[in-house]
Design a protein around this motif. Sequence first.
Motif, PDB file in Angstrom:
ATOM      1  N   MET A 118       0.845  -1.172   0.000  1.00  0.00           N
ATOM      2  CA  MET A 118       0.000   0.000   0.000  1.00  0.00           C
ATOM      3  C   MET A 118       0.888   1.232   0.000  1.00  0.00           C
ATOM      4  SD  MET A 118      -2.745   1.527   2.780  1.00  0.00           S
ATOM      5  CE  MET A 118      -3.056  -0.022   3.481  1.00  0.00           C
ATOM      6  N   ALA A 119       0.518   2.208  -0.821  1.00  0.00           N
ATOM      7  CA  ALA A 119       1.255   3.467  -0.892  1.00  0.00           C
ATOM      8  C   ALA A 119       0.306   4.620  -0.593  1.00  0.00           C
ATOM      9  CB  ALA A 119       1.875   3.638  -2.268  1.00  0.00           C
ATOM     10  N   ASP A 120       0.797   5.595   0.155  1.00  0.00           N
ATOM     11  CA  ASP A 120       0.034   6.812   0.440  1.00  0.00           C
ATOM     12  C   ASP A 120       0.504   7.883  -0.530  1.00  0.00           C
ATOM     13  OD1 ASP A 120      -1.326   5.689   2.626  1.00  0.00           O
ATOM     14  OD2 ASP A 120       0.295   6.209   3.993  1.00  0.00           O
ATOM     15  N   TYR A 121      -0.301   8.144  -1.547  1.00  0.00           N
ATOM     16  CA  TYR A 121       0.075   9.122  -2.561  1.00  0.00           C
ATOM     17  C   TYR A 121      -0.452  10.504  -2.200  1.00  0.00           C
ATOM     18  CZ  TYR A 121       1.384   5.195  -5.533  1.00  0.00           C
ATOM     19  OH  TYR A 121       1.970   4.067  -6.050  1.00  0.00           O
ATOM     20  N   ALA A 122       0.373  11.507  -2.453  1.00  0.00           N
ATOM     21  CA  ALA A 122      -0.030  12.899  -2.236  1.00  0.00           C
ATOM     22  C   ALA A 122      -0.654  13.454  -3.510  1.00  0.00           C
ATOM     23  CB  ALA A 122       1.191  13.734  -1.850  1.00  0.00           C
ATOM     24  N   ALA A 123      -1.481  14.467  -3.355  1.00  0.00           N
ATOM     25  CA  ALA A 123      -2.040  15.166  -4.512  1.00  0.00           C
ATOM     26  C   ALA A 123      -1.006  16.153  -5.024  1.00  0.00           C
ATOM     27  CB  ALA A 123      -3.317  15.892  -4.117  1.00  0.00           C
ATOM     28  N   GLN A 124      -1.015  16.373  -6.328  1.00  0.00           N
ATOM     29  CA  GLN A 124      -0.122  17.350  -6.922  1.00  0.00           C
ATOM     30  C   GLN A 124      -0.926  18.601  -7.260  1.00  0.00           C
ATOM     31  OE1 GLN A 124       1.407  14.185  -9.680  1.00  0.00           O
ATOM     32  NE2 GLN A 124       3.299  15.295  -9.262  1.00  0.00           N
ATOM     33  N   ALA A 125      -0.390  19.749  -6.913  1.00  0.00           N
ATOM     34  CA  ALA A 125      -1.114  21.010  -7.085  1.00  0.00           C
ATOM     35  C   ALA A 125      -0.910  21.578  -8.483  1.00  0.00           C
ATOM     36  CB  ALA A 125      -0.645  22.011  -6.051  1.00  0.00           C
ATOM     37  N   PRO A 126      -2.001  21.929  -9.151  1.00  0.00           N
ATOM     38  CA  PRO A 126      -1.864  22.574 -10.450  1.00  0.00           C
ATOM     39  C   PRO A 126      -1.387  24.016 -10.273  1.00  0.00           C
ATOM     40  CG  PRO A 126      -4.178  22.413  -9.829  1.00  0.00           C
ATOM     41  CD  PRO A 126      -3.391  21.708  -8.767  1.00  0.00           C
ATOM     42  N   THR A 127      -0.679  24.524 -11.281  1.00  0.00           N
ATOM     43  CA  THR A 127      -0.220  25.909 -11.255  1.00  0.00           C
ATOM     44  C   THR A 127      -0.534  26.563 -12.603  1.00  0.00           C
ATOM     45  OG1 THR A 127       1.972  25.449 -12.146  1.00  0.00           O
ATOM     46  CG2 THR A 127       1.720  25.266  -9.750  1.00  0.00           C
ATOM     47  N   SER A 128      -0.457  27.879 -12.654  1.00  0.00           N
ATOM     48  CA  SER A 128      -0.710  28.568 -13.912  1.00  0.00           C
ATOM     49  C   SER A 128       0.394  28.292 -14.931  1.00  0.00           C
ATOM     50  CB  SER A 128      -0.847  30.072 -13.672  1.00  0.00           C
ATOM     51  OG  SER A 128       0.351  30.587 -13.131  1.00  0.00           O
ATOM     52  N   ALA A 129       1.573  27.897 -14.471  1.00  0.00           N
ATOM     53  CA  ALA A 129       2.682  27.567 -15.369  1.00  0.00           C
ATOM     54  C   ALA A 129       2.637  26.112 -15.808  1.00  0.00           C
ATOM     55  CB  ALA A 129       4.011  27.850 -14.682  1.00  0.00           C
ATOM     56  N   GLY A 130       1.722  25.352 -15.225  1.00  0.00           N
ATOM     57  CA  GLY A 130       1.618  23.927 -15.551  1.00  0.00           C
ATOM     58  C   GLY A 130       2.397  23.080 -14.565  1.00  0.00           C
ATOM     59  N   THR A 131       1.862  21.933 -14.253  1.00  0.00           N
ATOM     60  CA  THR A 131       2.502  20.993 -13.343  1.00  0.00           C
ATOM     61  C   THR A 131       2.609  19.647 -14.039  1.00  0.00           C
ATOM     62  OG1 THR A 131       1.567  22.086 -11.400  1.00  0.00           O
ATOM     63  CG2 THR A 131       2.278  19.814 -11.113  1.00  0.00           C
ATOM     64  N   THR A 132       3.800  19.074 -14.043  1.00  0.00           N
ATOM     65  CA  THR A 132       3.964  17.733 -14.591  1.00  0.00           C
ATOM     66  C   THR A 132       3.427  16.753 -13.555  1.00  0.00           C
ATOM     67  OG1 THR A 132       5.912  18.404 -15.830  1.00  0.00           O
ATOM     68  CG2 THR A 132       5.622  16.044 -15.439  1.00  0.00           C
ATOM     69  N   LEU A 133       2.416  15.988 -13.941  1.00  0.00           N
ATOM     70  CA  LEU A 133       1.783  15.060 -13.013  1.00  0.00           C
ATOM     71  C   LEU A 133       2.458  13.692 -13.058  1.00  0.00           C
ATOM     72  CD1 LEU A 133      -1.953  15.896 -13.765  1.00  0.00           C
ATOM     73  CD2 LEU A 133      -0.560  16.701 -11.849  1.00  0.00           C
ATOM     74  N   THR A 134       2.558  13.067 -11.906  1.00  0.00           N
ATOM     75  CA  THR A 134       3.115  11.722 -11.804  1.00  0.00           C
ATOM     76  C   THR A 134       2.012  10.707 -12.063  1.00  0.00           C
ATOM     77  OG1 THR A 134       4.703  12.496 -10.159  1.00  0.00           O
ATOM     78  CG2 THR A 134       4.336  10.117 -10.294  1.00  0.00           C
ATOM     79  N   GLN A 135       2.226   9.864 -13.051  1.00  0.00           N
ATOM     80  CA  GLN A 135       1.256   8.824 -13.366  1.00  0.00           C
ATOM     81  C   GLN A 135       1.442   7.657 -12.408  1.00  0.00           C
ATOM     82  OE1 GLN A 135       0.492   7.747 -17.559  1.00  0.00           O
ATOM     83  NE2 GLN A 135       1.089   5.693 -16.966  1.00  0.00           N
ATOM     84  N   ARG A 136       0.355   7.232 -11.808  1.00  0.00           N
ATOM     85  CA  ARG A 136       0.368   6.082 -10.896  1.00  0.00           C
ATOM     86  C   ARG A 136      -0.226   4.880 -11.620  1.00  0.00           C
ATOM     87  NH1 ARG A 136       3.723   8.305  -7.268  1.00  0.00           N
ATOM     88  NH2 ARG A 136       2.947  10.290  -6.529  1.00  0.00           N
ATOM     89  N   THR A 137       0.199   3.699 -11.221  1.00  0.00           N
ATOM     90  CA  THR A 137      -0.367   2.477 -11.786  1.00  0.00           C
ATOM     91  C   THR A 137      -1.299   1.873 -10.766  1.00  0.00           C
ATOM     92  OG1 THR A 137       1.634   2.084 -13.054  1.00  0.00           O
ATOM     93  CG2 THR A 137       0.189   0.216 -12.728  1.00  0.00           C
ATOM     94  N   GLY A 138      -2.419   1.373 -11.250  1.00  0.00           N
ATOM     95  CA  GLY A 138      -3.429   0.810 -10.377  1.00  0.00           C
ATOM     96  C   GLY A 138      -2.917  -0.317  -9.506  1.00  0.00           C
ATOM     97  N   THR A 139      -3.596  -0.529  -8.416  1.00  0.00           N
ATOM     98  CA  THR A 139      -3.255  -1.604  -7.503  1.00  0.00           C
ATOM     99  C   THR A 139      -4.526  -2.190  -6.926  1.00  0.00           C
ATOM    100  OG1 THR A 139      -2.105  -2.191  -5.473  1.00  0.00           O
ATOM    101  CG2 THR A 139      -2.971   0.022  -5.586  1.00  0.00           C
ATOM    102  N   ALA A 140      -4.490  -3.466  -6.673  1.00  0.00           N
ATOM    103  CA  ALA A 140      -5.634  -4.124  -6.046  1.00  0.00           C
ATOM    104  C   ALA A 140      -5.522  -4.076  -4.528  1.00  0.00           C
ATOM    105  CB  ALA A 140      -5.722  -5.572  -6.517  1.00  0.00           C
ATOM    106  N   SER A 141      -4.413  -3.528  -4.011  1.00  0.00           N
ATOM    107  CA  SER A 141      -4.159  -3.598  -2.572  1.00  0.00           C
ATOM    108  C   SER A 141      -4.437  -2.307  -1.818  1.00  0.00           C
ATOM    109  CB  SER A 141      -2.720  -4.034  -2.327  1.00  0.00           C
ATOM    110  OG  SER A 141      -1.845  -3.054  -2.830  1.00  0.00           O
ATOM    111  N   SER A 142      -5.265  -1.461  -2.367  1.00  0.00           N
ATOM    112  CA  SER A 142      -5.719  -0.252  -1.674  1.00  0.00           C
ATOM    113  C   SER A 142      -4.619   0.747  -1.357  1.00  0.00           C
ATOM    114  CB  SER A 142      -6.472  -0.615  -0.395  1.00  0.00           C
ATOM    115  OG  SER A 142      -7.684  -1.222  -0.704  1.00  0.00           O
ATOM    116  N   ASP A 143      -4.142   1.423  -2.371  1.00  0.00           N
ATOM    117  CA  ASP A 143      -3.326   2.604  -2.132  1.00  0.00           C
ATOM    118  C   ASP A 143      -4.252   3.637  -1.510  1.00  0.00           C
ATOM    119  OD1 ASP A 143      -1.080   1.485  -3.300  1.00  0.00           O
ATOM    120  OD2 ASP A 143      -1.507   2.323  -5.266  1.00  0.00           O
ATOM    121  N   THR A 144      -3.697   4.697  -0.961  1.00  0.00           N
ATOM    122  CA  THR A 144      -4.559   5.742  -0.419  1.00  0.00           C
ATOM    123  C   THR A 144      -4.290   7.060  -1.121  1.00  0.00           C
ATOM    124  OG1 THR A 144      -3.107   6.461   1.390  1.00  0.00           O
ATOM    125  CG2 THR A 144      -4.627   4.630   1.854  1.00  0.00           C
ATOM    126  N   VAL A 145      -5.334   7.858  -1.199  1.00  0.00           N
ATOM    127  CA  VAL A 145      -5.264   9.189  -1.796  1.00  0.00           C
ATOM    128  C   VAL A 145      -5.803  10.179  -0.770  1.00  0.00           C
ATOM    129  CG1 VAL A 145      -5.494   8.306  -4.154  1.00  0.00           C
ATOM    130  CG2 VAL A 145      -7.534   8.960  -2.885  1.00  0.00           C
TER     131      VAL A 145
END
Length: 105
Positions: A1-28
Amino acid sequence: MADYAAQAPTSAGTTLTQRTGTASSDTVPAGALVIARNTGAGSHTLTLSVAALYDGLAVASRVVTVAAGAAAAIRVPTSYADANGRVPLAIDGTASEVTYWIVGA
Protein backbone atom coordinates in the motif's frame (compact mmCIF):
# COMPACT_ATOMS: atom_id res chain seq x y z
CA MET A 1 0.00 0.00 0.00
CA ALA A 2 1.26 3.47 -0.89
CA ASP A 3 0.03 6.81 0.44
CA TYR A 4 0.07 9.12 -2.56
CA ALA A 5 -0.03 12.90 -2.24
CA ALA A 6 -2.04 15.17 -4.51
CA GLN A 7 -0.12 17.35 -6.92
CA ALA A 8 -1.11 21.01 -7.09
CA PRO A 9 -1.86 22.57 -10.45
CA THR A 10 -0.22 25.91 -11.25
CA SER A 11 -0.71 28.57 -13.91
CA ALA A 12 2.68 27.57 -15.37
CA GLY A 13 1.62 23.93 -15.55
CA THR A 14 2.50 20.99 -13.34
CA THR A 15 3.96 17.73 -14.59
CA LEU A 16 1.78 15.06 -13.01
CA THR A 17 3.12 11.72 -11.80
CA GLN A 18 1.26 8.82 -13.37
CA ARG A 19 0.37 6.08 -10.90
CA THR A 20 -0.37 2.48 -11.79
CA GLY A 21 -3.43 0.81 -10.38
CA THR A 22 -3.25 -1.60 -7.50
CA ALA A 23 -5.63 -4.12 -6.05
CA SER A 24 -4.16 -3.60 -2.57
CA SER A 25 -5.72 -0.25 -1.67
CA ASP A 26 -3.33 2.60 -2.13
CA THR A 27 -4.56 5.74 -0.42
CA VAL A 28 -5.26 9.19 -1.80
CA PRO A 29 -5.92 12.42 0.09
CA ALA A 30 -9.51 13.39 0.79
CA GLY A 31 -10.57 16.36 -1.32
CA ALA A 32 -8.35 15.37 -4.25
CA LEU A 33 -9.39 14.80 -7.85
CA VAL A 34 -8.41 11.38 -9.23
CA ILE A 35 -8.21 11.13 -13.01
CA ALA A 36 -8.26 7.44 -13.93
CA ARG A 37 -7.62 5.95 -17.38
CA ASN A 38 -8.50 2.37 -18.26
CA THR A 39 -6.10 0.98 -20.86
CA GLY A 40 -7.56 -2.53 -20.69
CA ALA A 41 -9.98 -4.38 -22.99
CA GLY A 42 -12.71 -4.61 -20.33
CA SER A 43 -14.22 -2.31 -17.74
CA HIS A 44 -12.65 -1.85 -14.32
CA THR A 45 -14.15 -0.77 -11.03
CA LEU A 46 -12.42 1.60 -8.66
CA THR A 47 -13.52 1.47 -5.04
CA LEU A 48 -13.10 4.34 -2.61
CA SER A 49 -13.58 3.08 0.95
CA VAL A 50 -15.58 5.42 3.16
CA ALA A 51 -14.34 5.71 6.75
CA ALA A 52 -17.30 7.77 7.96
CA LEU A 53 -20.06 6.50 10.21
CA TYR A 54 -23.50 8.08 10.24
CA ASP A 55 -25.63 7.46 13.28
CA GLY A 56 -23.24 4.64 14.15
CA LEU A 57 -23.77 2.88 10.82
CA ALA A 58 -21.08 2.20 8.22
CA VAL A 59 -21.39 4.00 4.91
CA ALA A 60 -21.09 1.97 1.72
CA SER A 61 -17.97 2.38 -0.36
CA ARG A 62 -18.14 4.44 -3.55
CA VAL A 63 -17.69 2.24 -6.62
CA VAL A 64 -16.91 3.87 -9.97
CA THR A 65 -16.86 1.85 -13.19
CA VAL A 66 -14.50 2.97 -15.95
CA ALA A 67 -15.24 1.49 -19.37
CA ALA A 68 -12.49 0.02 -21.57
CA GLY A 69 -10.47 2.79 -23.19
CA ALA A 70 -12.22 5.48 -21.16
CA ALA A 71 -11.13 7.94 -18.51
CA ALA A 72 -12.99 9.23 -15.45
CA ALA A 73 -12.54 12.23 -13.17
CA ILE A 74 -13.44 11.29 -9.60
CA ARG A 75 -13.69 13.85 -6.80
CA VAL A 76 -12.77 12.27 -3.44
CA PRO A 77 -15.08 13.86 -0.86
CA THR A 78 -13.49 14.99 2.40
CA SER A 79 -16.26 13.14 4.26
CA TYR A 80 -14.76 9.79 3.07
CA ALA A 81 -11.49 10.37 4.98
CA ASP A 82 -10.10 8.36 7.85
CA ALA A 83 -8.54 10.07 10.89
CA ASN A 84 -5.40 10.79 8.81
CA GLY A 85 -7.27 12.44 5.93
CA ARG A 86 -6.68 9.44 3.65
CA VAL A 87 -9.09 7.40 1.52
CA PRO A 88 -8.21 3.85 0.32
CA LEU A 89 -8.47 3.30 -3.44
CA ALA A 90 -8.69 -0.25 -4.81
CA ILE A 91 -8.92 -1.39 -8.44
CA ASP A 92 -10.39 -4.72 -9.49
CA GLY A 93 -9.05 -7.33 -11.92
CA THR A 94 -5.79 -6.58 -13.70
CA ALA A 95 -5.26 -3.37 -11.78
CA SER A 96 -2.16 -2.41 -13.77
CA GLU A 97 -4.47 -1.67 -16.74
CA VAL A 98 -5.64 1.42 -14.87
CA THR A 99 -3.36 4.41 -14.56
CA TYR A 100 -4.29 7.49 -12.58
CA TRP A 101 -3.21 10.94 -11.56
CA ILE A 102 -3.99 12.70 -8.27
CA VAL A 103 -4.66 16.43 -8.46
CA GLY A 104 -5.09 18.72 -5.46
CA ALA A 105 -7.83 21.31 -5.13
